[in-house]
Design a protein around this motif. Structure first.
Motif, short mmCIF file in Angstrom:
data_model
loop_
_atom_site.label_atom_id
_atom_site.label_comp_id
_atom_site.label_asym_id
_atom_site.label_seq_id
_atom_site.Cartn_x
_atom_site.Cartn_y
_atom_site.Cartn_z
N MET A 1 -16.87 -3.74 6.25
CA MET A 1 -16.86 -2.69 5.10
C MET A 1 -15.61 -1.55 5.46
SD MET A 1 -19.82 0.48 5.53
CE MET A 1 -20.99 -0.58 4.73
N TYR A 2 -15.09 -1.30 4.23
CA TYR A 2 -14.09 -0.31 4.25
C TYR A 2 -14.08 0.72 3.58
CZ TYR A 2 -13.68 -3.07 -0.31
OH TYR A 2 -13.86 -3.58 -1.25
N LYS A 3 -13.16 1.61 3.79
CA LYS A 3 -13.12 2.97 2.91
C LYS A 3 -11.82 3.37 2.77
CE LYS A 3 -15.51 6.63 4.74
NZ LYS A 3 -16.48 6.59 3.93
N GLY A 4 -11.64 4.07 1.56
CA GLY A 4 -10.34 4.47 0.85
C GLY A 4 -10.51 6.00 0.71
N PHE A 5 -9.90 6.89 1.18
CA PHE A 5 -9.92 8.16 0.72
C PHE A 5 -8.38 9.05 0.67
CE2 PHE A 5 -9.61 7.42 5.24
CZ PHE A 5 -8.69 8.24 5.82
N LYS A 6 -8.43 10.14 0.18
CA LYS A 6 -7.21 10.93 0.02
C LYS A 6 -7.20 12.30 0.69
CE LYS A 6 -8.04 12.51 -4.67
NZ LYS A 6 -7.73 12.54 -6.12
N MET A 7 -6.10 12.78 0.79
CA MET A 7 -6.02 13.90 1.37
C MET A 7 -4.54 14.48 1.09
SD MET A 7 -7.03 13.01 5.34
CE MET A 7 -5.90 11.68 5.68
N SER A 41 -4.80 2.67 8.06
CA SER A 41 -3.36 2.85 7.56
C SER A 41 -3.55 4.02 6.64
CB SER A 41 -2.82 1.47 6.63
OG SER A 41 -2.74 0.23 7.40
N ILE A 42 -2.48 4.91 6.79
CA ILE A 42 -2.49 5.86 5.81
C ILE A 42 -1.01 5.90 5.37
CG2 ILE A 42 -2.24 8.64 5.81
CD1 ILE A 42 -3.81 8.68 8.25
N PHE A 43 -0.95 6.09 3.79
CA PHE A 43 0.30 6.09 2.98
C PHE A 43 0.60 7.32 2.36
CE2 PHE A 43 -1.99 1.93 3.14
CZ PHE A 43 -0.89 1.10 3.38
N LEU A 44 1.69 7.85 2.26
CA LEU A 44 2.17 9.02 1.53
C LEU A 44 2.78 8.91 0.58
CD1 LEU A 44 2.54 12.18 1.57
CD2 LEU A 44 4.87 11.41 2.88
N THR A 48 3.69 13.69 -4.84
CA THR A 48 2.28 14.61 -4.91
C THR A 48 2.04 15.17 -3.34
OG1 THR A 48 0.89 12.77 -4.58
CG2 THR A 48 1.75 13.17 -7.06
N LEU A 49 2.47 14.53 -2.51
CA LEU A 49 2.24 14.86 -0.97
C LEU A 49 0.87 14.43 -0.83
CD1 LEU A 49 3.87 18.27 -0.47
CD2 LEU A 49 4.69 15.97 0.17
N THR A 50 0.33 13.42 -1.75
CA THR A 50 -1.16 13.13 -1.28
C THR A 50 -1.12 11.84 -0.50
OG1 THR A 50 -1.68 13.60 -3.80
CG2 THR A 50 -2.86 11.72 -2.51
N LEU A 51 -1.84 11.88 0.53
CA LEU A 51 -2.06 10.83 1.50
C LEU A 51 -3.39 9.99 1.07
CD1 LEU A 51 -2.00 13.10 4.54
CD2 LEU A 51 -0.25 11.49 4.22
N PHE A 52 -3.08 8.63 1.26
CA PHE A 52 -4.10 7.62 1.11
C PHE A 52 -4.54 7.00 2.43
CE2 PHE A 52 -4.82 3.22 0.49
CZ PHE A 52 -6.28 3.27 -0.12
N GLY A 53 -5.63 7.01 2.60
CA GLY A 53 -5.95 6.36 3.93
C GLY A 53 -7.04 5.26 3.65
N TYR A 54 -6.69 4.27 4.50
CA TYR A 54 -7.65 2.80 4.25
C TYR A 54 -8.05 2.56 5.65
CZ TYR A 54 -8.86 -2.12 4.20
OH TYR A 54 -9.49 -3.32 4.29
N ILE A 55 -9.36 2.21 5.97
CA ILE A 55 -9.72 1.86 7.15
C ILE A 55 -10.96 0.99 7.08
CG2 ILE A 55 -11.41 3.83 7.50
CD1 ILE A 55 -10.72 3.85 10.46
#
Length: 103
Positions: A1-7, A41-44, A48-55
């Motif tokens: 299972m995996y998740k993607g999210f933004k901050m 992993s977290i990408f920037l 836009t200063l948006t962070l994309f996280g994947y776990i």
């Protein structure tokens, strides 16, 4: 299972965010693993200063319990000055809907 999210980061905090994560506390690493998280992993997006996280996680319920640990709340407090947060200092995070995956 995996998740993607933004901050979202505050302007001018890109280097500080990266520095803090490069020095991630061992207790925080342990909590992530104990609650079923791996391959994180977290990408920037610098525009836009948006962070994309994947776990990758073992179980959604187990992963959610990690948010309520003392070390996680301490991390949230530590990061609150450089990114958008909720009143409890948790990051304002939006889950992303998966549309494609390839192993």
């Amino acid at each position: 299972m995996y998740k993607g999210f933004k901050m979202r980061l505050y302007a001018g905090q890109e280097a500080e965010y990266e520095r803090r994560h490069n020095e991630l506390w061992p207790e925080m690493q342990e909590m992530i693993h104990e609650h079923g998280g791996k391959n994180y992993s977290i990408f920037l997006d610098r525009e836009t200063l948006t962070l994309f996280g994947y776990i990758e996680i073992e179980d959604e319920a187990l992963w959610a319990k990690g948010a309520d640990t003392e070390i996680n709340r301490k991390w949230w407090d530590f990061m609150a000055d450089i990114m958008e947060t909720n009143p409890d200092n948790s990051p304002v995070a939006t889950d992303l809907h998966p549309v494609f995956h390839l192993d």
